[in-house]
Every structure is written in C-alpha cells, then in structure tokens.
Design a protein around this motif. Structure first.
Motif, PDB file in Angstrom:
ATOM      1  N   LEU A 174     -83.428  51.794   5.254  1.00 17.23           N
ATOM      2  CA  LEU A 174     -83.240  50.914   5.285  1.00 17.23           C
ATOM      3  C   LEU A 174     -84.274  50.181   4.486  1.00 17.23           C
ATOM      4  N   ASP A 175     -86.099  50.369   4.303  1.00 15.90           N
ATOM      5  CA  ASP A 175     -86.964  49.474   3.753  1.00 15.90           C
ATOM      6  C   ASP A 175     -86.735  49.108   2.254  1.00 15.90           C
ATOM      7  N   ASP A 176     -85.673  50.026   1.817  1.00 13.19           N
ATOM      8  CA  ASP A 176     -85.168  49.442   0.325  1.00 13.19           C
ATOM      9  C   ASP A 176     -85.117  47.612   0.443  1.00 13.19           C
ATOM     10  N   LEU A 224     -74.653  46.239   9.728  1.00 19.50           N
ATOM     11  CA  LEU A 224     -75.295  47.561   9.768  1.00 19.50           C
ATOM     12  C   LEU A 224     -74.694  48.263  10.881  1.00 19.50           C
ATOM     13  N   HIS A 225     -73.382  49.525  10.820  1.00 18.90           N
ATOM     14  CA  HIS A 225     -73.137  50.164  12.444  1.00 18.90           C
ATOM     15  C   HIS A 225     -74.342  51.319  12.503  1.00 18.90           C
ATOM     16  N   GLU A 281     -82.585  40.589   6.914  1.00 14.14           N
ATOM     17  CA  GLU A 281     -82.776  40.093   6.971  1.00 14.14           C
ATOM     18  C   GLU A 281     -83.069  41.107   9.077  1.00 14.14           C
ATOM     19  N   ALA A 282     -82.479  39.634   9.651  1.00 17.45           N
ATOM     20  CA  ALA A 282     -82.344  39.910  10.677  1.00 17.45           C
ATOM     21  C   ALA A 282     -81.341  41.059  11.235  1.00 17.45           C
ATOM     22  N   VAL A 283     -80.792  41.923  10.148  1.00 24.07           N
ATOM     23  CA  VAL A 283     -80.111  43.136  10.777  1.00 24.07           C
ATOM     24  C   VAL A 283     -81.689  44.359  10.512  1.00 24.07           C
ATOM     25  N   ARG A 284     -81.483  43.893   9.590  1.00 25.40           N
ATOM     26  CA  ARG A 284     -82.533  44.810   9.484  1.00 25.40           C
ATOM     27  C   ARG A 284     -83.730  45.330  10.147  1.00 25.40           C
ATOM     28  N   GLU A 285     -84.222  44.184  10.898  1.00 25.99           N
ATOM     29  CA  GLU A 285     -85.177  44.821  11.887  1.00 25.99           C
ATOM     30  C   GLU A 285     -83.794  44.684  13.505  1.00 25.99           C
ATOM     31  N   ALA A 286     -82.641  44.456  13.461  1.00 27.77           N
ATOM     32  CA  ALA A 286     -81.918  44.432  14.492  1.00 27.77           C
ATOM     33  C   ALA A 286     -82.004  45.963  14.617  1.00 27.77           C
ATOM     34  N   ALA A 287     -81.601  47.138  12.997  1.00 22.68           N
ATOM     35  CA  ALA A 287     -81.479  48.956  13.526  1.00 22.68           C
ATOM     36  C   ALA A 287     -83.145  48.998  13.396  1.00 22.68           C
ATOM     37  N   LEU A 324     -81.260  46.819  -0.471  1.00 25.72           N
ATOM     38  CA  LEU A 324     -80.052  47.107   0.523  1.00 25.72           C
ATOM     39  C   LEU A 324     -79.771  45.902   0.949  1.00 25.72           C
ATOM     40  N   HIS A 325     -78.801  45.691   0.940  1.00 26.64           N
ATOM     41  CA  HIS A 325     -77.576  44.911   2.197  1.00 26.64           C
ATOM     42  C   HIS A 325     -76.402  45.346   2.538  1.00 26.64           C
TER      43      HIS A 325
END
Length: 309
Positions: free
Chosen positions: A263-265, A180-181, A150-156, A268-269
């Motif tokens: 990204l909103d799915d 994520l890249h 979740e932290a990755v999703r938010e940062a992306a 996704l991980h």
C-alpha cells in the motif's frame, strides 16, 4: 494445438477445451494500452488458474461477457446456458419469484471455457453454494469520487487500522478499475443481514470520524468529492469481482491481491497489474494465507460497540 477451422485446442487437466477465434481482438489497443486477443485471455487464465481457483471454487458466479470485445455489447450472465458442457458445475439458487442456475468454476478447464465465451470479468458471491445465506467473506469497496488513488490509499489505511483494532484480519486487492477492496475472512456462521449491519457500522464509524473525506451515502449526488465506503455487496445474491479477474478496460487490467506493505508503494494504483504481469504478483503470495482462517464477528462486534459508545 490448432485446428484448421480457426479453433485452438488447449489441454486443461483431463480435458481439452476448444478456443474459437483465438485471434479475435477483445481489448483494442490505443494510446498507452496494448491490444489483447481472446487467445491472450485464455493464456492468462491458464497461467493464473492455480492462484485464482481457490477464490472461485464452490462459489456461484455472475459472468460479464463481451463476445465482440470491449467495443461491442456487454452481457451480464447469471443463468448457465443449456449448451454449456455437462462437466461444468452449476448450482440452482433461489431468487425473488424463482431460481437461477449459476455457473461454478471449480477447475482450470471451466476457467478456460469461460474465457472462450469472452467472460472477461468473473463476479463471485461472498458465500459458497452449499451455504448460500452465510458469507465467508466481508468486503469493503473503496470507491473514489474521481480517479484519485491517493484518497483510496488513505481510506484503505483507515479501514485497515480500525479492523486491526477490532482484531480482525484483512486483505487488500486492487479492483483493476479505480479503487481497492478490503476483504475480511469470516467463519460462515453469520447471516448476510448481520454481516452487512456490522460492515455498515464499521463504515459509519470511519465516516463519522472523517466526514470531510469519507461517506457512506449511497446516492452519488450526496457524496460530493468524498470517497464512498461501499458495503452494499455484503448481501444475498450480490457479487464482488473475483481476485485475479480481468476488468473490461483498455490494457486488460486485473483485480490483484496485494500485501498491506505494498500500500505504501508509490507505484501502486488500481490498474497497476494487467494480464501481462499479474501472474508475477500472484507468485509473491501477497495474502500469505491471510484468508484461510475465517473469524467470528462476535468479539469484533463487542469491541466496535464499545468504541462507538
């Protein structure tokens, strides 16, 4: 085709590649993770080649090899061994105190040969061999403190929004590990120092705006629980995992391109796709030509400087 000596022969274009010990287990099963053999790794690369090769062609590689599988020793291979077939492309590039003869993967036969060598992960340069000092990719590596997607999703989202504001296109890729890249296509006219300085200023802008969630601190002990915006890969002779490459983790997860909509799915991980289903995702064309038009950083640099005041 199988030989009586335990080798399998695989056609790839005009060439036939020998796969030795195809039943050798490279990814041991256990828990929820499926077992995969060298033959499975070769089959995956054969299927994904049309989608993967455009991201490899002309680029020096570093190979992450596990000849005895994930439970055995790991070898990080930069120099191309003398015994590799002469039809595999190589490029000699300078390093401190000498040169390195890197492997370049330009065709399916090379990809399958590298799989036979138990090259599980292909790490690629962000520049091409014919212009090694000038990257045509910029990468933000979103590295969470734990396995917190979740932290990755938010940062992306934050990185993507800022790049949109700077009018730079960007593409998203799971790493097959934890993060994520975010990848920006460049026109190859800027040197690595200029590209890294720009990437660092973008990361610093975001870390300054969200100091409780994001950090650019290179030392782990200085990061706390914050997500690390890593721009260190944007340097000469540094590498980033290639799109569609496999990662040395249980279940054979794959670094997989995704669309920004994905990204909103909630499903996704970072390890969402494995060698069992990454080709299906590849066929959806998630980047849809996003990386085909490399940009100059000049206008984006002026916008960023104006933002930073």
């Amino acid at each position: 085709m199988s030989g009586g000596d335990g080798t399998r022969r695989v056609r790839a274009g005009r060439r036939t590649v020998e796969v030795h010990r195809p039943d050798k287990v490279l990814f041991p099963g256990g828990g929820d993770a499926k077992e995969y053999t060298k033959g499975d790794l070769v089959d995956y690369h054969r299927a994904v080649a049309p989608f993967m090769l455009p991201h490899l062609r002309g680029r020096p590689l570093m190979l992450e090899r596990y000849p005895d599988g994930l439970d055995g020793p790991r070898f990080m291979q930069k120099n191309t061994p003398d015994h590799y077939p002469e039809w595999i492309d190589r490029v000699e590039l300078s390093k401190e105190g000498g040169t390195v003869c890197h492997t370049v993967c330009d065709d399916t036969a090379t990809l399958l040969y590298l799989a036979d060598q138990a090259s599980i992960t292909l790490h690629r340069w962000l520049s091409r061999a014919d212009s090694a000092d000038h990257p045509d990719r910029l990468v933000f590596d979103l590295d969470p403190a734990g396995d917190d997607f979740e932290a990755v999703r938010e940062a992306a989202r934050l990185v993507g929004e800022l790049l949109d504001e700077l009018e730079l296109p960007s593409a998203l890729m799971t790493t097959g590990s934890r993060g994520l890249h975010v990848i920006v296509p460049l026109n190859g006219r800027h040197g690595f120092d200029e590209v890294r300085a720009f990437a660092r200023d973008v990361a610093d802008t975001l870390a300054d705006a969200h100091p409780d969630r994001l950090t650019t601190a290179a030392r782990k002990k200085d990061r706390g629980e914050r997500l690390y915006l890593d721009v260190q890969r944007n340097a000469y002779a540094q590498t980033a995992v290639a799109p569609f490459t496999v990662r040395p983790r249980p279940g054979a997860p794959v670094a997989t391109p995704v669309s920004w909509e994905q990204l909103d799915d909630p499903e996704l991980h970072a390890r969402r796709w494995t060698i069992a289903d990454a080709v299906e995702q590849a066929r959806t064309n998630p980047w849809s030509g996003l990386l085909n038009r490399g940009r100059s950083l000049g206008p984006a640099r002026r916008r960023l400087d104006a933002l930073r005041g």
